[in-house]
Design an enzyme around this catalytic site. Structure first.
Site, PDB file in Angstrom:
ATOM      1  N   CYS A 238       0.853  -1.179   0.000  1.00 41.62           N
ATOM      2  CA  CYS A 238       0.000   0.000   0.000  1.00 41.62           C
ATOM      3  C   CYS A 238       0.892   1.231   0.000  1.00 41.62           C
ATOM      4  CB  CYS A 238      -0.898  -0.017   1.235  1.00 41.62           C
ATOM      5  SG  CYS A 238      -1.869   1.487   1.386  1.00 41.62           S
ATOM      6  N   ASN A 247       2.270  -8.734  -1.337  1.00 47.72           N
ATOM      7  CA  ASN A 247       1.303  -9.723  -0.843  1.00 47.72           C
ATOM      8  C   ASN A 247       1.972 -11.096  -0.895  1.00 47.72           C
ATOM      9  OD1 ASN A 247      -0.493  -7.532  -2.246  1.00 47.72           O
ATOM     10  ND2 ASN A 247      -1.882  -8.703  -0.978  1.00 47.72           N
TER      11      ASN A 247
HETATM   12  P1  HMG Z   1      -9.670  13.478  -0.395  1.00 47.29           P
HETATM   13  O1  HMG Z   1      -8.580  14.288  -0.996  1.00 47.29           O
HETATM   14  O2  HMG Z   1      -9.964  13.634   1.061  1.00 47.29           O
HETATM   15  O3  HMG Z   1     -11.028  13.561  -1.245  1.00 47.29           O
HETATM   16  O4  HMG Z   1      -9.318  11.957  -0.685  1.00 47.29           O
HETATM   17  P2  HMG Z   1     -12.065  14.672  -1.511  1.00 47.29           P
HETATM   18  O5  HMG Z   1     -13.410  14.025  -1.411  1.00 47.29           O
HETATM   19  O6  HMG Z   1     -11.785  15.902  -0.694  1.00 47.29           O
HETATM   20  O7  HMG Z   1     -11.786  15.010  -3.049  1.00 47.29           O
HETATM   21  C1  HMG Z   1     -10.569  15.594  -3.478  1.00 47.29           C
HETATM   22  C2  HMG Z   1     -10.420  15.419  -4.979  1.00 47.29           C
HETATM   23  O8  HMG Z   1     -10.382  14.023  -5.299  1.00 47.29           O
HETATM   24  C3  HMG Z   1     -11.585  16.011  -5.769  1.00 47.29           C
HETATM   25  O9  HMG Z   1     -11.037  16.440  -7.016  1.00 47.29           O
HETATM   26  C4  HMG Z   1     -12.462  14.796  -6.043  1.00 47.29           C
HETATM   27  O10 HMG Z   1     -13.238  14.953  -7.211  1.00 47.29           O
HETATM   28  C5  HMG Z   1     -11.429  13.711  -6.227  1.00 47.29           C
HETATM   29  P3  HMG Z   1     -10.690  17.975  -7.287  1.00 47.29           P
HETATM   30  O11 HMG Z   1     -12.013  18.704  -7.104  1.00 47.29           O
HETATM   31  O12 HMG Z   1      -9.664  18.361  -6.260  1.00 47.29           O
HETATM   32  O13 HMG Z   1     -10.163  17.965  -8.686  1.00 47.29           O
HETATM   33  N1  HMG Z   1     -11.955  12.368  -5.901  1.00 47.29           N
HETATM   34  C6  HMG Z   1     -11.972  11.326  -6.760  1.00 47.29           C
HETATM   35  N2  HMG Z   1     -11.569  11.207  -8.041  1.00 47.29           N
HETATM   36  C7  HMG Z   1     -11.761   9.997  -8.622  1.00 47.29           C
HETATM   37  N3  HMG Z   1     -12.301   8.929  -7.993  1.00 47.29           N
HETATM   38  C8  HMG Z   1     -12.703   9.030  -6.720  1.00 47.29           C
HETATM   39  C9  HMG Z   1     -12.553  10.261  -6.054  1.00 47.29           C
HETATM   40  N4  HMG Z   1     -12.857  10.690  -4.821  1.00 47.29           N
HETATM   41  C10 HMG Z   1     -12.497  11.965  -4.740  1.00 47.29           C
HETATM   42  N5  HMG Z   1     -13.229   7.969  -6.111  1.00 47.29           N
HETATM   43  C11 HMG Z   1      -9.952   9.695  -1.115  1.00 47.29           C
HETATM   44  C12 HMG Z   1     -10.146  10.913  -0.237  1.00 47.29           C
HETATM   45  C13 HMG Z   1     -10.609   8.525  -0.414  1.00 47.29           C
HETATM   46  C14 HMG Z   1     -10.590   9.940  -2.475  1.00 47.29           C
HETATM   47  C15 HMG Z   1      -8.412   9.442  -1.294  1.00 47.29           C
HETATM   48  O14 HMG Z   1      -7.831   9.456  -0.038  1.00 47.29           O
HETATM   49  C16 HMG Z   1      -8.084   8.152  -1.984  1.00 47.29           C
HETATM   50  O15 HMG Z   1      -8.419   7.951  -3.137  1.00 47.29           O
HETATM   51  N6  HMG Z   1      -7.413   7.225  -1.257  1.00 47.29           N
HETATM   52  C17 HMG Z   1      -7.113   5.921  -1.784  1.00 47.29           C
HETATM   53  C18 HMG Z   1      -5.838   5.389  -1.219  1.00 47.29           C
HETATM   54  C19 HMG Z   1      -5.620   3.966  -1.722  1.00 47.29           C
HETATM   55  O16 HMG Z   1      -6.116   3.586  -2.768  1.00 47.29           O
HETATM   56  N7  HMG Z   1      -4.854   3.157  -0.958  1.00 47.29           N
HETATM   57  C20 HMG Z   1      -4.573   1.810  -1.330  1.00 47.29           C
HETATM   58  C21 HMG Z   1      -5.751   0.900  -1.231  1.00 47.29           C
HETATM   59  S1  HMG Z   1      -6.046   0.269   0.402  1.00 47.29           S
HETATM   60  C22 HMG Z   1      -4.968  -1.090   0.535  1.00 47.29           C
HETATM   61  O17 HMG Z   1      -4.137  -1.287  -0.307  1.00 47.29           O
HETATM   62  C23 HMG Z   1      -5.139  -2.058   1.674  1.00 47.29           C
HETATM   63  C24 HMG Z   1      -5.778  -3.384   1.240  1.00 47.29           C
HETATM   64  O18 HMG Z   1      -4.997  -4.022   0.243  1.00 47.29           O
HETATM   65  C25 HMG Z   1      -5.908  -4.314   2.451  1.00 47.29           C
HETATM   66  C26 HMG Z   1      -4.612  -4.413   3.276  1.00 47.29           C
HETATM   67  O19 HMG Z   1      -3.565  -4.785   2.745  1.00 47.29           O
HETATM   68  O20 HMG Z   1      -4.699  -4.107   4.473  1.00 47.29           O
HETATM   69  C27 HMG Z   1      -7.183  -3.166   0.661  1.00 47.29           C
HETATM   70 MG    MG Z   2      -3.182  -5.208   0.670  1.00 43.94          MG
END
Ligand code: HMG
Ligand code: MG
Length: 296
Positions: A238, A247
């Protein structure tokens, strides 16, 4: 016949989200199709998160639209909020996964929200998914330790997993995001969660940072879990979890499970070939011991 253990292949999502080099869209599509051809029933395809946060998967819509979908295979995608849900639905996703953590500190780094706030964000997603007939999986990260908070109390894991299940997630995957767990702790954590969420609705998701993933899977399978997440060639991590490595490799999990007499329905030779292909594409050694052994 359905397999004794279902493997949820997360390579195209968890694997590629952490790659430094950009992988071409066509190669992502080829990877997903190859994995489905290996007999995997679930291939997590991509992630409709903010492209600013995870640029590696900014082509989620192109990838999802282009894959040849095999009947009987599920292609879930990660979705953090309603905006992600709408993007996923616009290209025809039929299964999604929402994700939060047992650690408040990790959640803030990963999705810019606390645990309660993240669950509030999921509510409208769940409602819409129910209305659309879309299946929802849930992830709880940092179940055995957090890079920012350190120890994570088991009670916190139980509470968050129960909330996701109560919200309507048909399955909750318990993630050792930074791969610090050991078998006894993994088993105790799983058993504690299973006292609140039925075991058939649970999955385990181990990263292999400390080389404990296969041992942890064995302990959890012995405790009754029958769904295991893994990534071909051991890719993954991540970007918001300092120190998280790949993984557990799917090839190694299939070898372990088949050795225990637990069928997975996966063609190991084809999976090894796919892992070898991916490692060459990424320009590095495979993270799978089985693939290394098979290639001599
Ligand atoms: P934020 O900056 O707080 O979001 O991020 P916001 O709602 O304030 O929006 C900011 C901007 O992002 C806006 O655009 C939105 O339109 C855009 P702007 O007006 O500035 O141009 N936006 C989006 N654009 C496209 N798709 C969307 C989206 N949402 C908002 N869905 C947010 C909050 C959750 C979006 C951000 O923090 C994020 O995307 N985080 C993802 C991080 C991530 O993917 N991490 C890895 C996955 S988790 C993992 O790997 C663990 C797992 O494998 C299990 C394990 O191993 O434990 C699952
Ligand atoms: Mg993972």
């Amino acid at each position: 016949m359905s397999p004794a253990v279902r493997i949820v292949e997360v390579g195209p999502r968890d694997g590629l989200q952490n790659e430094k080099a950009m992988v071409a869209t066509a190669d992502k599509i080829a990877l997903i199709e190859k994995l489905a051809d290996c007999g995997l029933q679930t291939v997590e395809t991509t992630s409709f998160v903010s492209p600013r946060w995870v640029p590696q998967l900014a082509d989620a819509a192109e990838v999802f639209s282009a894959i040849r979908r095999k009947p009987g295979v599920a292609y879930p995608v990660l979705v953090p909020n309603l905006q992600g849900y709408e993007r996923a639905r616009a290209v025809g996703a039929e299964e999604i996964a929402v994700f939060t953590a047992a650690s408040e500190a990790f959640n803030r780094k990963n999705i810019n929200a606390g645990i309660d706030e993240s669950i509030e964000r999921f509510r409208p997603v769940m409602e819409q998914a129910r209305a659309d007939g879309v299946k929802v999986r849930g992830y709880v990260s940092t179940v055995l330790g957090c890079p920012y908070q350190g120890e994570v109390p088991v009670d916190d894991v139980v509470r968050v997993a129960s909330r996701l299940h109560a919200l309507g997630c048909y399955e909750v995957s318990l993630g050792d995001t930074i791969g610090v767990g050991t078998p006894g702790k993994a088993r105790d954590m799983l058993r504690a969660v299973a006292s609140e969420v039925p075991m058939p609705a649970l999955a385990v998701h181990f990263h292999d940072t400390y080389g404990q993933a296969l041992a942890n899977i064995l302990a959890c399978v012995e405790a009754g879990v029958r769904v295991v997440d893994s990534a071909v060639s051991g890719t993954g991590g991540c970007p918001y979890a300092k120190g998280a490595s790949g993984n557990v490799a799917s090839e190694d999990v299939v070898y372990l499970l088949e050795g225990l007499g637990l069928g997975t329905g996966v063609d190991l030779d084809r999976l090894v070939e796919t892992g070898r292909w991916l490692a060459a594409l990424l320009g590095r050694d495979t993270g799978s011991k089985v693939t290394r052994a098979r290639l001599g």
